[in-house]
Design a protein around this motif. Structure first.
Motif, PDB file in Angstrom:
ATOM      1  N   ARG A 158       0.831  -1.210   0.000  1.00  0.00           N
ATOM      2  CA  ARG A 158       0.000   0.000   0.000  1.00  0.00           C
ATOM      3  C   ARG A 158       0.864   1.257   0.000  1.00  0.00           C
ATOM      4  NH1 ARG A 158      -2.401  -3.359   4.094  1.00  0.00           N
ATOM      5  NH2 ARG A 158      -4.292  -4.379   3.303  1.00  0.00           N
ATOM      6  N   ASP A 159       0.263   2.319  -0.544  1.00  0.00           N
ATOM      7  CA  ASP A 159       0.944   3.613  -0.529  1.00  0.00           C
ATOM      8  C   ASP A 159       0.643   4.338   0.782  1.00  0.00           C
ATOM      9  OD1 ASP A 159      -1.619   4.710  -0.751  1.00  0.00           O
ATOM     10  OD2 ASP A 159      -1.452   5.025  -2.914  1.00  0.00           O
ATOM     11  N   GLY A 162      -2.821   4.422   2.072  1.00  0.00           N
ATOM     12  CA  GLY A 162      -3.457   3.154   2.416  1.00  0.00           C
ATOM     13  C   GLY A 162      -4.063   2.431   1.228  1.00  0.00           C
ATOM     14  N   GLN A 163      -3.764   2.908   0.008  1.00  0.00           N
ATOM     15  CA  GLN A 163      -4.308   2.283  -1.197  1.00  0.00           C
ATOM     16  C   GLN A 163      -3.305   1.296  -1.791  1.00  0.00           C
ATOM     17  OE1 GLN A 163      -7.555   3.004  -2.278  1.00  0.00           O
ATOM     18  NE2 GLN A 163      -7.530   4.062  -0.277  1.00  0.00           N
ATOM     19  N   GLU A 164      -3.846   0.202  -2.343  1.00  0.00           N
ATOM     20  CA  GLU A 164      -3.001  -0.781  -3.014  1.00  0.00           C
ATOM     21  C   GLU A 164      -2.289  -0.112  -4.191  1.00  0.00           C
ATOM     22  OE1 GLU A 164      -1.660  -4.782  -2.884  1.00  0.00           O
ATOM     23  OE2 GLU A 164      -3.162  -3.803  -1.595  1.00  0.00           O
ATOM     24  N   ILE A 165      -0.997  -0.353  -4.327  1.00  0.00           N
ATOM     25  CA  ILE A 165      -0.275   0.285  -5.437  1.00  0.00           C
ATOM     26  C   ILE A 165      -0.697  -0.337  -6.769  1.00  0.00           C
ATOM     27  CG2 ILE A 165       1.694   0.818  -3.966  1.00  0.00           C
ATOM     28  CD1 ILE A 165       3.226  -1.361  -5.652  1.00  0.00           C
ATOM     29  N   LYS A 166      -0.538   0.434  -7.809  1.00  0.00           N
ATOM     30  CA  LYS A 166      -0.899  -0.029  -9.142  1.00  0.00           C
ATOM     31  C   LYS A 166       0.193  -0.936  -9.704  1.00  0.00           C
ATOM     32  CE  LYS A 166      -3.559   4.169 -10.138  1.00  0.00           C
ATOM     33  NZ  LYS A 166      -3.684   5.370 -11.014  1.00  0.00           N
ATOM     34  N   ASP A 167      -0.117  -1.546 -10.844  1.00  0.00           N
ATOM     35  CA  ASP A 167       0.805  -2.486 -11.474  1.00  0.00           C
ATOM     36  C   ASP A 167       2.092  -1.811 -11.933  1.00  0.00           C
ATOM     37  OD1 ASP A 167      -1.010  -4.537 -11.170  1.00  0.00           O
ATOM     38  OD2 ASP A 167      -1.750  -4.455 -13.231  1.00  0.00           O
ATOM     39  N   LYS A 173       8.136   2.913  -5.972  1.00  0.00           N
ATOM     40  CA  LYS A 173       8.556   3.984  -5.049  1.00  0.00           C
ATOM     41  C   LYS A 173       7.419   4.460  -4.153  1.00  0.00           C
ATOM     42  CE  LYS A 173      11.534   7.084  -5.522  1.00  0.00           C
ATOM     43  NZ  LYS A 173      12.329   8.289  -5.866  1.00  0.00           N
ATOM     44  N   GLU A 174       6.184   4.068  -4.481  1.00  0.00           N
ATOM     45  CA  GLU A 174       5.033   4.505  -3.690  1.00  0.00           C
ATOM     46  C   GLU A 174       4.775   3.594  -2.489  1.00  0.00           C
ATOM     47  OE1 GLU A 174       1.811   4.633  -6.462  1.00  0.00           O
ATOM     48  OE2 GLU A 174       2.932   5.850  -7.900  1.00  0.00           O
TER      49      GLU A 174
END
Length: 387
Positions: A158-159, A162-167, A173-174
């Motif tokens: 997660r960034d 609190g969001q799942e990072i993208k592909d 780096k997030e």
């Protein structure tokens, strides 16, 4: 005695062009044109990349399982792996779901390519009661450090929001939080061994992104960003787990997939060709051979870094068996290879060709046949002269 030669044919695939099995057939036919009574032993080989399943399944047995999974750019692809019910073993090659042959080499694609489909293949095997996985990780289209694979297996990255990072490697780096609490519990009862063809570390000027991302379509600027992302992930892992992936040779394999397999799946990173030789009893096969014919699409400085030809030469030297290697590109062979008295390298091209033509399967097979004809004639002449 000339026709009584034993010749072992063990050629890697010309990636994205011709398979190991197809090349073996072409080479065997060409040998028999010159030495019709020669004993030819064909061994499909791979060092963890494309052709890994084809090389192992004839020995291990089992069946092919085909799954609909997500490809490198989230497009749906059909990918297969070998399943051996008796031993609850799966042989999986990441190239089947996340390989370079499944993605157009265009600027930017490698920044968003994912190993999610590889994780889906592992999940399918786990759901069948898998207790052991032989995972080959060569031939990747990705530089996401295996994050996509881990997400398919229940891990979360997660960034800071609190969001799942993208592909993709563009988003490494997030990562601000690594959550392994919901990892697939079936992983606990499954032993995973990883076959890799490189020993590169995770980040740095001569490591994962800088060595391999360009061939996946990355620009200089993108390579630097991908390397920064891998470095950031390594720092987050160091903070959470107290583990430095830079200490793990091969952690940079397949765009960092090797490191994630080692840490999160507790998988040893093994030389693909060494694993293959052990399973196929390769040394026993070549012990009394007169010649080994091997090869791969490109022979360069990387060939000495755990690649297939290095492994075959290691075995050949034990029994003083000469080796002929064929390739589509040998312009960058090392001094050590040039000086090896048991190794002769031949390019299959007799004139300059475009990349498009070189990657044409029909063209490649035709020129492989011509090259082997020439090599066999030279051997024939030499034997006549010495007899």
């Amino acid at each position: 005695m000339m026709n009584k030669m034993k010749i072992v044919v063990a050629v890697d695939s010309f990636k994205g062009c011709v398979s190991s099995v197809e090349l073996g057939e072409v080479i065997a036919d060409a040998i028999q044109d010159i030495f019709p009574k020669a004993k030819i032993v064909k061994i499909p080989v791979a060092d963890g990349g494309e052709g890994w399943v084809d090389a192992l399944q004839p020995v291990l047995g089992g069946e092919r399982i085909t799954c609909l999974v997500h490809g490198p750019l989230r497009n749906q692809v059909r990918a297969s792996y070998a399943w051996i019910e008796d031993t609850k073993t799966a042989v999986i090659e990441m190239a089947a779901a996340s390989g370079i042959s499944l993605m157009q080499i265009q600027e930017g694609n490698v920044m968003r390519s994912t190993t999610f489909g590889t994780g889906e293949l592992i999940v399918d095997a786990l759901n069948r009661g898998c207790e052991k996985i032989c995972l080959g990780i060569g031939g990747s289209a990705t530089n996401d450090a295996g994050i996509g694979m881990l997400q398919a297996l229940g891990f979360h990255f997660r960034d800071k929001e609190g969001q799942e990072i993208k592909d993709g490697g563009a988003h490494l780096k997030e990562i601000a939080d690594i959550d392994d609490s919901m990892a697939n519990p079936l992983l606990l009862s499954c032993k995973i061994e990883v076959a890799t063809d490189v020993r590169n570390q995770l980040y740095g000027k001569y490591e994962a992104a800088y060595m391999f991302a360009r061939q996946k379509g990355a620009t200089d600027e993108q390579i630097a960003l991908l390397d920064d992302g891998l470095r950031h992930l390594a720092n987050e892992i160091r903070k959470k787990y107290g583990v430095d992936l830079q200490d793990c040779p091969g952690s940079g394999a397949a765009g960092g997939l090797g490191g994630s397999c080692h840490l999160f799946l507790h998988a040893p990173l093994l030389s693909g060709i060494s694993m293959l030789k052990r399973i196929l009893h390769f040394d026993e096969t070549i012990r009394d051979a007169d010649l080994i014919i091997t090869g791969e699409g490109k022979i360069d400085a990387q060939t000495e870094q755990g690649k297939l030809i290095e492994g075959i030469l290691e075995s050949a030297e034990k029994y003083n068996v000469p080796v002929v290697a064929i390739t589509g590109n040998c312009a960058e062979q090392s001094e050590a290879m040039k000086k090896n008295p048991l190794l002769a390298i031949f390019s299959i091209h007799d004139a300059p060709v475009s990349l498009e033509q070189a990657m044409n399967a029909g063209y490649a097979c035709c020129h492989v046949r011509q090259t082997i004809h020439s090599v066999m004639k030279l051997i024939s002449f030499g034997r006549k002269t010495c007899s």
